[in-house]
Design a protein around this motif. Structure first.
Motif, PDB file in Angstrom:
ATOM      1  N   GLU B  26       0.878  -1.169   0.000  1.00  0.00           N
ATOM      2  CA  GLU B  26       0.000   0.000   0.000  1.00  0.00           C
ATOM      3  C   GLU B  26       0.906   1.207   0.000  1.00  0.00           C
ATOM      4  O   GLU B  26       1.706   1.371   0.920  1.00  0.00           O
ATOM      5  N   TYR B  87      -4.786   0.889  -6.803  1.00  0.00           N
ATOM      6  CA  TYR B  87      -4.988  -0.444  -7.354  1.00  0.00           C
ATOM      7  C   TYR B  87      -6.367  -0.505  -8.009  1.00  0.00           C
ATOM      8  O   TYR B  87      -7.377  -0.201  -7.369  1.00  0.00           O
ATOM      9  N   SER B  89      -8.315  -3.384 -10.626  1.00  0.00           N
ATOM     10  CA  SER B  89      -7.997  -4.732 -11.118  1.00  0.00           C
ATOM     11  C   SER B  89      -7.648  -4.729 -12.606  1.00  0.00           C
ATOM     12  O   SER B  89      -6.739  -5.430 -13.031  1.00  0.00           O
ATOM     13  N   THR B 114      -6.437  -8.924   0.122  1.00  0.00           N
ATOM     14  CA  THR B 114      -7.627  -8.487  -0.618  1.00  0.00           C
ATOM     15  C   THR B 114      -7.285  -8.257  -2.086  1.00  0.00           C
ATOM     16  O   THR B 114      -7.989  -8.719  -2.988  1.00  0.00           O
ATOM     17  N   VAL B 115      -6.194  -7.553  -2.314  1.00  0.00           N
ATOM     18  CA  VAL B 115      -5.787  -7.261  -3.690  1.00  0.00           C
ATOM     19  C   VAL B 115      -5.363  -8.537  -4.409  1.00  0.00           C
ATOM     20  O   VAL B 115      -5.804  -8.822  -5.529  1.00  0.00           O
ATOM     21  N   ARG B 117      -6.120 -11.622  -3.938  1.00  0.00           N
ATOM     22  CA  ARG B 117      -7.203 -12.571  -4.215  1.00  0.00           C
ATOM     23  C   ARG B 117      -8.086 -12.107  -5.360  1.00  0.00           C
ATOM     24  O   ARG B 117      -8.851 -12.890  -5.903  1.00  0.00           O
ATOM     25  N   GLU B 118      -8.040 -10.815  -5.672  1.00  0.00           N
ATOM     26  CA  GLU B 118      -8.824 -10.323  -6.802  1.00  0.00           C
ATOM     27  C   GLU B 118      -7.993 -10.302  -8.076  1.00  0.00           C
ATOM     28  O   GLU B 118      -8.479 -10.609  -9.165  1.00  0.00           O
TER      29      GLU B 118
END
Ligand SMILES: Cc1cc2nc3c(=O)[nH]c(=O)nc-3n(C[C@H](O)[C@H](O)[C@H](O)COP(=O)(O)OP(=O)(O)OC[C@H]3O[C@@H](n4cnc5c(N)ncnc54)[C@H](O)[C@@H]3O)c2cc1C
Ligand SMILES: Cc1cc2nc3c(=O)[nH]c(=O)nc-3n(C[C@H](O)[C@H](O)[C@H](O)COP(=O)(O)OP(=O)(O)OC[C@H]3O[C@@H](n4cnc5c(N)ncnc54)[C@H](O)[C@@H]3O)c2cc1C
Lengths: 262, 341
Positions: B26, B87, B89, B114-115, B117-118
Motif C-alpha cells: 500500500e 490499485y 484490477s 484483498t488485492v 485474491r482479486e
C-alpha cells in the motif's frame, strides 16, 4: 437496472469425509443447500431492484437438481432463473466454471451488473467472480461492504481493504463480489414460493453457447488437477502434562522461558 | 468421429523459467507476505535451478523496490507509473500481462490479501491457466510442476493440486503461512525498470476516496495470544487472563460463544467465521477445540492448551496439553512469572 446473481449449490455440511481407500470425497447422503454467501449477493440485488427498479435473474451451474437453489431464489423475489447443466461441464475447476458461467450470462440477455458471493463453502477459492469479470471484460471489485448509490450508467460502492475503506465508482456493465453481512438476507416467502413453484427455468447446455468447444469446459478445460484429497494432519508431536498443578505450572513456566516468551 | 478433435496443445515448459512473486503493497509499504513468498520462491527455485523474480507495480515505488533485494530476489521488475497509484484490477492485470509476456515465469506466487485474491484470478483467466487458492504447502518437481496443497471445505479436507499442462502456474498463499527469510544487510540481484503503454492503463473505474481504517491492535498481528473459551465462567473473569496476556506482551482472543454472549468484541473471535491467526505462541484456556475454532489457529508455532477434560479435542491440536483447571493453573502461572522478574 438489469441484475444477474451467480448462485451455487453446495453440500449442507462441510464436515466431509474422504474415503481412505479411494481418496474420493464421500458425498452420498449429504444434503444440498444454497451457498450461504450467495444469500448476501441475492439480498443486495433485490435491494437494488427495490430502489432503482429493473429485474433480477439468477444463474447457476450444476447438476439438474441444482434447480432447487433457483426456486429458493424465486421465493425470495427473484424474477428469472437459468441453469447451466451438461455432462460436458462436470469436473470443472475455476477457469472452466467461470467460462461456462460467462457464456451462460451472455446468453441470458443484457445486464448492467453481476453480483457474486464472497466465496463458496465447498471449493472455497473466492476466484469465480474475478475470473468471470475477466472473461466478460468487465470492471470488477471484490469485498464490497456497502452500496452507496447508482444511476443509469454506474454504481458506487464501498470496499474494504486491510487498512482502508475505498469508495469506487464502476461503469456498467460491471461485476461485484459482496462481503457477508453487507445486508441481512431476507427469508424466503411462503406466498412467493407458492406463486413461483411452476415457474419455468431456462436450461443451457453446451450446444446453446457461442463457444461450443468441449475442450474448453469441464475436466478437459481445467488446467488444475486435483491429484489427491486427504484429511488434515493431526499434530502428533504433542506432550500431555497431567498431575499436581504446582508441578505443571513449574513445567509451564520453564517451557515459556526456554522458548524465550518470558 | 464427426467432431474433429483439436490436438491438445502441449506447453513447452523449458520456455517458462523463474519463480515470480507479486509484490503486495500500500503506497510502497510492502506487505510482509511478500517477503515470506520470496523465501518460498528461493527454496523452490533452487530445486530446479531457476531465478527468483519480483513484479512490483504502483506509483512512486522505485526506491522501495531496493528492500526486496535484501530478501533474496534476483530480479525486481518495477512498473512505476502515476496511473498505477490506486490499485484497480483492470490496470494491474494489464501490467501483469506485460510482465508475464516479457519474462515468461514458470510459477507466480501471490499473497492472498484483498488485492491478491482479486488480481490473481483475473491474471489466471487472461492466460487461461490454473490458479490454486490459499496454498499451505508448496513444492516443485523435476518437470517444474508446482505441487500445491490447500485446505477446502472450511479446512476439513486438504487437496493436492497441480497445473501440469499450462504455464504460468499461479498460486495464492495467505500471510503467515510461509516463513519469512532473514533480511540480509547486503543487496543481491538487480532492479529492472519497465514501462508500459499508457493506453493499456485506461479504465472507466474510478477510486473516489480512500479513508484509512482506525488502526487497532489486531489478533492477526499479535505474536502471543491468550485464547479464552467457555471454560471462563464470567465476563469479569476475563481480567485474570488479560493479566497473563499483558505479562507475555500478547492479546486476548476467544471462541465464538464468548462473542455471542457479548463478552468481547467480534474482532477477537478466532476461527472459521472469525479471524485466522498464526502467532508464535497461543494458550487456549477452557476451549474444547471444535474444528471451526482450530481451523483459525492450527498453524500457530507453539500451541498450549489448558482443559480439565483430558479427552477434549483441543489436545489433538496442542503441542503442550495441560489437564487442569484454568482457575488454578493460570493464576499460579501469573504468580510464577511475576516472581521470576
Ligand atoms: C477440495 C477442492 C479444492 C479445489 N481447489 C481449487 C483450486 O485451488 N483452484 C481451482 O481452480 N479450482 C479448485 N477447485 C474446483 C472449484 O471449487 C470449482 O471449480 C468450483 O466450481 C468453483 O469454485 P468455488 O467453489 O471455489 O467458488 P468460489 O469462487 O469460492 O465462489 C465465489 C462465487 O462465485 C459464484 N459461483 C461459484 N460457483 C458457481 C456455480 N457453479 N454456479 C454459479 N455461481 C457460482 C457464487 O456467486 C460464489 O459465491 C477445488 C475443488 C475442490 C473440491
Ligand atoms: C458454521 C459455524 C461456524 C463456526 N465458527 C466458529 C468460529 O469461528 N470460532 C469458534 O470458536 N467457534 C465457531 N463455531 C462454534 C464451534 O463449533 C464451537 O461451538 C465453539 O468453538 C466452542 O467454543 P468453546 O470451546 O469455547 O466452548 P465449549 O465447546 O463449550 O468448550 C468449553 C471447554 O472448556 C472446558 N472447561 C470448562 N471449565 C473449565 C475449567 N475451569 N478449566 C479448564 N477447562 C474448562 C470444558 O472441558 C470444555 O472442553 C462455529 C460453528 C458453526 C456451526
Amino acid at each position: 437496472m438489469k441484475i444477474a446473481v451467480c448462485i451455487k449449490q453446495v453440500p449442507d455440511t462441510n464436515k466431509v469425509e474422504v474415503d481412505p481407500v479411494t481418496g474420493v470425497l464421500k458425498r452420498n447422503g449429504v444434503d444440498s443447500k444454497m451457498n450461504p454467501y450467495d444469500l448476501y449477493a441475492l439480498e443486495t440485488a433485490l435491494r437494488l431492484k427495490e430502489q432503482y427498479g429493473g429485474e433480477v435473474r439468477v444463474i447457476t451451474m450444476g447438476p439438474p437438481q441444482a434447480e432447487a437453489v433457483i426456486y429458493e431464489a424465486f421465493s425470495m423475489g427473484v424474477d428469472d432463473g437459468y441453469l447451466i447443466t451438461d455432462r460436458a461441464f462436470a469436473g470443472a475447476d475455476v477457469l472452466a466454471t467461470s467460462r461456462a458461467i460467462s457464456q451462460g450470462l451472455k446468453k441470458s440477455g443484457e445486464f448492467d451488473i453481476i453480483i457474486c458471493g464472497k466465496q463458496s463453502t465447498d471449493g472455497d477459492t473466492a476466484q469465480v467472480g474475478p475470473e468471470i469479470s475477466e472473461y466478460l471484460s468487465l470492471s470488477s471489485v471484490t469485498n464490497v461492504t456497502e452500496i452507496i448509490s447508482a444511476d443509469a450508467k454506474s454504481i458506487t460502492v464501498k470496499r474494504t481493504l486491510p487498512l482502508a475503506v475505498e469508495t469506487v465508482k464502476l461503469a456498467f456493465p460491471c461485476l461485484i463480489s459482496v462481503e457477508k453481512d453487507i445486508y441481512i438476507p431476507r427469508l424466503p416467502s411462503y406466498l412467493k414460493k407458492q406463486a413461483t413453484k411452476d415457474r419455468k427455468i431456462t436450461l443451457f447446455t453446451l450446444g446453446d453457447f457461442d463457444d461450443t468447444d468441449p475442450m474448453h469446459y469441464g475436466l478437459n478445460g481445467s488446467p488444475t488437477q486435483v491429484q489427491r484429497i486427504f484429511p488434515p494432519e493431526v499434530n502428533d508431536k504433542r506432550e500431555m502434562w497431567q498431575g499436581e498443578s504446582g508441578e505443571i505450572v513449574s513445567k509451564f513456566a520453564g517451557k515459556l522461558k526456554e522458548l524465550k516468551f518470558i | 468421429a464427426l467432431v474433429e478433435e483439436e490436438p491438445v496443445e502441449i506447453v513447452d515448459k523449458s520456455k517458462w523459467n523463474g519463480i515470480a512473486v507479486y509484490v503486495d503493497h500500500e503506497d510502497g509499504n510492502i506487505h510482509p507476505v511478500t517477503f515470506e513468498l520470496i523465501g518460498k520462491a528461493r527454496e523452490l527455485a533452487s530445486k530446479i535451478g531457476h531465478e527468483v523474480y519480483c513484479v512490483f507495480m504502483g506509483s512512486g515505488i522505485t526506491n522501495s523496490a531496493d528492500e526486496l533485494l535484501h530478501y533474496g530476489a534476483d530480479k525486481v521488475f518495477v512498473y512505476d507509473d502515476e496511473k498505477l497509484k490506486n490499485y484497480i484490477s483492470e490496470t494491474y492485470t494489464a501490467v501483469f500481462e506485460d510482465f508475464i509476456n516479457k519474462v515468461k515465469p514458470s510459477v507466480i506466487l501471490v499473497g492472498a490479501t484483498t488485492v491478491g485474491r482479486e488480481l490473481a484470478p483475473r491474471v489466471a483467466a487472461r492466460f487461461k491457466t490454473g490458479l490454486t487458492a490459499d496454498c499451505t504447502i508448496l513444492d516443485i518437481n523435476g518437470e517444474t510442476d508446482l505441487i500445491q496443497i490447500r485446505p477446502a471445505f472450511g479446512g476439513n479436507i486438504m487437496a493436492q493440486i497441480v497445473t501440469p499442462n499450462n504455464r504460468p502456474q499461479l498460486a495464492t498463499v495467505r500471510y503467515k503461512v510461509m516463513n519469512s527469510p532473514e533480511r540480509s544487510d547486503e543487496i543481491h540481484g538487480e532492479k529492472i525498470i519497465c514501462k508500459i503503454d499508457g493506453r493499456k492503463l485506461e479504465t472507466a473505474t474510478e477510486v473516489l476516496e480512500i479513508s484509512p481504517k482506525e488502526k487497532v491492535k489486531t489478533i492477526e498481528s499479535a505474536d502471543v495470544i491468550v485464547a479464552l473459551g467457555r471454560g471462563v465462567k464470567s465476563k469479569d473473569d476475563i481480567k485474570i487472563f488479560e493479566k497473563l496476556a499483558n505479562l507475555l506482551d500478547g492479546e486476548i482472543a476467544c471462541t465464538r460463544p464468548l462473542i455471542e454472549a457479548g463478552w468481547l468484541d467480534a474482532k477477537h473471535q478466532i476461527g472459521l467465521s472469525g479471524r485466522t491467526v498464526r502467532p508464535r505462541l497461543i494458550i487456549a484456556c477452557g476451549i474444547s477445540g471444535a474444528v471451526q475454532f482450530t481451523a483459525g489457529m492450527n498453524n500457530s508455532e507453539y500451541i498450549f492448551a489448558i482443559n480439565k477434560d483430558e479427552k477434549a479435542p483441543i489436545f489433538k491440536t496442542a503441542h503442550y496439553g495441560i489437564t487442569g483447571d484454568i482457575y488454578e493453573i493460570v493464576p499460579a502461572l501469573i504468580k510464577r512469572i511475576e516472581e521470576g522478574r
